[in-house]
Scaffold this motif. Structure first.
Motif, PDB file in Angstrom:
ATOM      1  N   PRO A 275     -54.407  -2.780 -31.219  1.00 51.11           N
ATOM      2  CA  PRO A 275     -55.068  -1.676 -31.910  1.00 51.11           C
ATOM      3  C   PRO A 275     -54.709  -1.681 -33.402  1.00 51.11           C
ATOM      4  CG  PRO A 275     -54.022  -0.910 -29.892  1.00 51.11           C
ATOM      5  CD  PRO A 275     -53.551  -2.321 -30.129  1.00 51.11           C
ATOM      6  N   PRO A 276     -55.675  -1.429 -34.284  1.00 51.64           N
ATOM      7  CA  PRO A 276     -55.386  -1.381 -35.721  1.00 51.64           C
ATOM      8  C   PRO A 276     -54.383  -0.273 -36.046  1.00 51.64           C
ATOM      9  CG  PRO A 276     -57.756  -1.354 -35.321  1.00 51.64           C
ATOM     10  CD  PRO A 276     -57.074  -1.201 -34.003  1.00 51.64           C
ATOM     11  N   ARG A 277     -53.481  -0.578 -36.991  1.00 51.46           N
ATOM     12  CA  ARG A 277     -52.463   0.401 -37.376  1.00 51.46           C
ATOM     13  C   ARG A 277     -52.638   0.875 -38.817  1.00 51.46           C
ATOM     14  NH1 ARG A 277     -47.902  -3.463 -35.115  1.00 51.46           N
ATOM     15  NH2 ARG A 277     -48.924  -4.660 -36.713  1.00 51.46           N
ATOM     16  N   ASN A 278     -53.704   0.442 -39.482  1.00 55.16           N
ATOM     17  CA  ASN A 278     -53.914   0.828 -40.873  1.00 55.16           C
ATOM     18  C   ASN A 278     -54.759   2.098 -40.947  1.00 55.16           C
ATOM     19  OD1 ASN A 278     -56.449  -0.075 -40.182  1.00 55.16           O
ATOM     20  ND2 ASN A 278     -56.382  -1.889 -41.448  1.00 55.16           N
ATOM     21  N   TYR A 279     -55.419   2.314 -42.058  1.00 51.45           N
ATOM     22  CA  TYR A 279     -56.242   3.515 -42.227  1.00 51.45           C
ATOM     23  C   TYR A 279     -57.420   3.560 -41.264  1.00 51.45           C
ATOM     24  CZ  TYR A 279     -59.609   0.717 -44.862  1.00 51.45           C
ATOM     25  OH  TYR A 279     -60.530  -0.225 -45.228  1.00 51.45           O
ATOM     26  N   LEU A 280     -57.761   2.432 -40.656  1.00 51.99           N
ATOM     27  CA  LEU A 280     -58.810   2.394 -39.639  1.00 51.99           C
ATOM     28  C   LEU A 280     -58.199   2.494 -38.239  1.00 51.99           C
ATOM     29  CD1 LEU A 280     -60.970  -0.505 -41.128  1.00 51.99           C
ATOM     30  CD2 LEU A 280     -61.424   1.942 -41.259  1.00 51.99           C
TER      31      LEU A 280
ATOM     32  N   SER B 142     -56.757   3.087 -34.566  1.00 47.30           N
ATOM     33  CA  SER B 142     -57.512   3.325 -33.343  1.00 47.30           C
ATOM     34  C   SER B 142     -56.627   2.942 -32.173  1.00 47.30           C
ATOM     35  CB  SER B 142     -58.768   2.448 -33.369  1.00 47.30           C
ATOM     36  OG  SER B 142     -59.357   2.359 -32.104  1.00 47.30           O
ATOM     37  N   ASP B 143     -56.989   3.362 -30.979  1.00 45.80           N
ATOM     38  CA  ASP B 143     -56.260   2.914 -29.793  1.00 45.80           C
ATOM     39  C   ASP B 143     -56.994   1.767 -29.097  1.00 45.80           C
ATOM     40  OD1 ASP B 143     -58.378   4.416 -28.870  1.00 45.80           O
ATOM     41  OD2 ASP B 143     -57.210   5.524 -27.386  1.00 45.80           O
ATOM     42  N   ILE B 144     -58.065   1.276 -29.718  1.00 45.00           N
ATOM     43  CA  ILE B 144     -58.868   0.196 -29.142  1.00 45.00           C
ATOM     44  C   ILE B 144     -58.376  -1.147 -29.690  1.00 45.00           C
ATOM     45  CG2 ILE B 144     -61.179  -0.800 -28.975  1.00 45.00           C
ATOM     46  CD1 ILE B 144     -62.236   2.102 -29.392  1.00 45.00           C
ATOM     47  N   PRO B 145     -57.945  -2.067 -28.815  1.00 41.98           N
ATOM     48  CA  PRO B 145     -57.515  -3.384 -29.296  1.00 41.98           C
ATOM     49  C   PRO B 145     -58.672  -4.141 -29.943  1.00 41.98           C
ATOM     50  CG  PRO B 145     -56.935  -3.081 -26.976  1.00 41.98           C
ATOM     51  CD  PRO B 145     -57.810  -1.942 -27.369  1.00 41.98           C
TER      52      PRO B 145
ATOM     53  N   GLY C 245     -52.924  -5.150 -23.367  1.00 40.69           N
ATOM     54  CA  GLY C 245     -53.026  -4.324 -24.560  1.00 40.69           C
ATOM     55  C   GLY C 245     -53.617  -5.026 -25.766  1.00 40.69           C
ATOM     56  N   SER C 246     -54.176  -6.229 -25.562  1.00 42.49           N
ATOM     57  CA  SER C 246     -54.778  -6.985 -26.664  1.00 42.49           C
ATOM     58  C   SER C 246     -56.212  -7.364 -26.338  1.00 42.49           C
ATOM     59  CB  SER C 246     -54.006  -8.277 -26.920  1.00 42.49           C
ATOM     60  OG  SER C 246     -52.716  -8.007 -27.394  1.00 42.49           O
ATOM     61  N   ALA C 247     -57.048  -7.409 -27.374  1.00 41.84           N
ATOM     62  CA  ALA C 247     -58.371  -8.016 -27.247  1.00 41.84           C
ATOM     63  C   ALA C 247     -58.180  -9.505 -27.480  1.00 41.84           C
ATOM     64  CB  ALA C 247     -59.319  -7.425 -28.278  1.00 41.84           C
ATOM     65  N   LYS C 248     -58.901 -10.340 -26.747  1.00 37.71           N
ATOM     66  CA  LYS C 248     -58.750 -11.792 -26.857  1.00 37.71           C
ATOM     67  C   LYS C 248     -60.124 -12.446 -26.921  1.00 37.71           C
ATOM     68  CE  LYS C 248     -54.371 -11.722 -24.449  1.00 37.71           C
ATOM     69  NZ  LYS C 248     -53.509 -12.338 -23.438  1.00 37.71           N
ATOM     70  N   ILE C 249     -60.264 -13.418 -27.839  1.00 39.89           N
ATOM     71  CA  ILE C 249     -61.516 -14.173 -27.954  1.00 39.89           C
ATOM     72  C   ILE C 249     -61.205 -15.668 -27.996  1.00 39.89           C
ATOM     73  CG2 ILE C 249     -62.758 -12.321 -29.136  1.00 39.89           C
ATOM     74  CD1 ILE C 249     -62.427 -13.957 -31.762  1.00 39.89           C
TER      75      ILE C 249
END
Length: 124
Positions: free
Chosen positions: A34-39, A41-44, A96-100
């Motif tokens: 999940p992004p930890r910056n100003y964007l 989110s809890d979505i990986p 807990g990660s998105a993978k491509i």
């Protein structure tokens, strides 16, 4: 457009980053949490920047990181970067990660420079 588009990810300053780069080359897969910056989110999401790694201030040396291509369609556009997320074709969520799946074409994050389709890699 995805086919033929080059993306890059800059090397982070985390101690485990070299091991992660080696694992990504071995699996030809990238992942992101999940992004930890100003964007935030809890979505990986897998995040990458458009085009090749930039040159450093001396304009002779490439910044450290990974360059890759992928057939997976980008799901979020921004002028500087792209995201891949969700449960959809080409993206899977695991641990807990998105993978491509990707084809890593270049990596200069460790003692040897990795260039796809070369028989041996060269010392940097």
């Amino acid at each position: 457009m995805t086919e033929g588009q080059i993306y890059h990810r800059k090397q982070s300053r985390q101690p485990e980053d070299v091991a992660i780069a080696r694992a990504q080359i071995a699996s030809q897969e990238l992942w992101g949490g999940p992004p930890r910056n100003y964007l935030g989110s809890d979505i990986p999401k897998v995040k990458a920047y458009w085009n090749q790694l930039p040159l450093l201030n001396d304009a002779q040396t490439q910044e450290s990181g990974i360059e890759f291509t992928t057939m997976v369609e980008v799901d979020s556009y921004h002028p500087k970067f792209a995201y891949w997320s969700g449960d959809r074709e080409g993206v899977r969520n695991e641990d807990g990660s998105a993978k491509i799946k990707v084809t890593i074409t270049f990596c200069n994050q460790f003692d040897e420079v990795y260039i796809a389709n070369e028989q041996s890699n060269t010392e940097s």
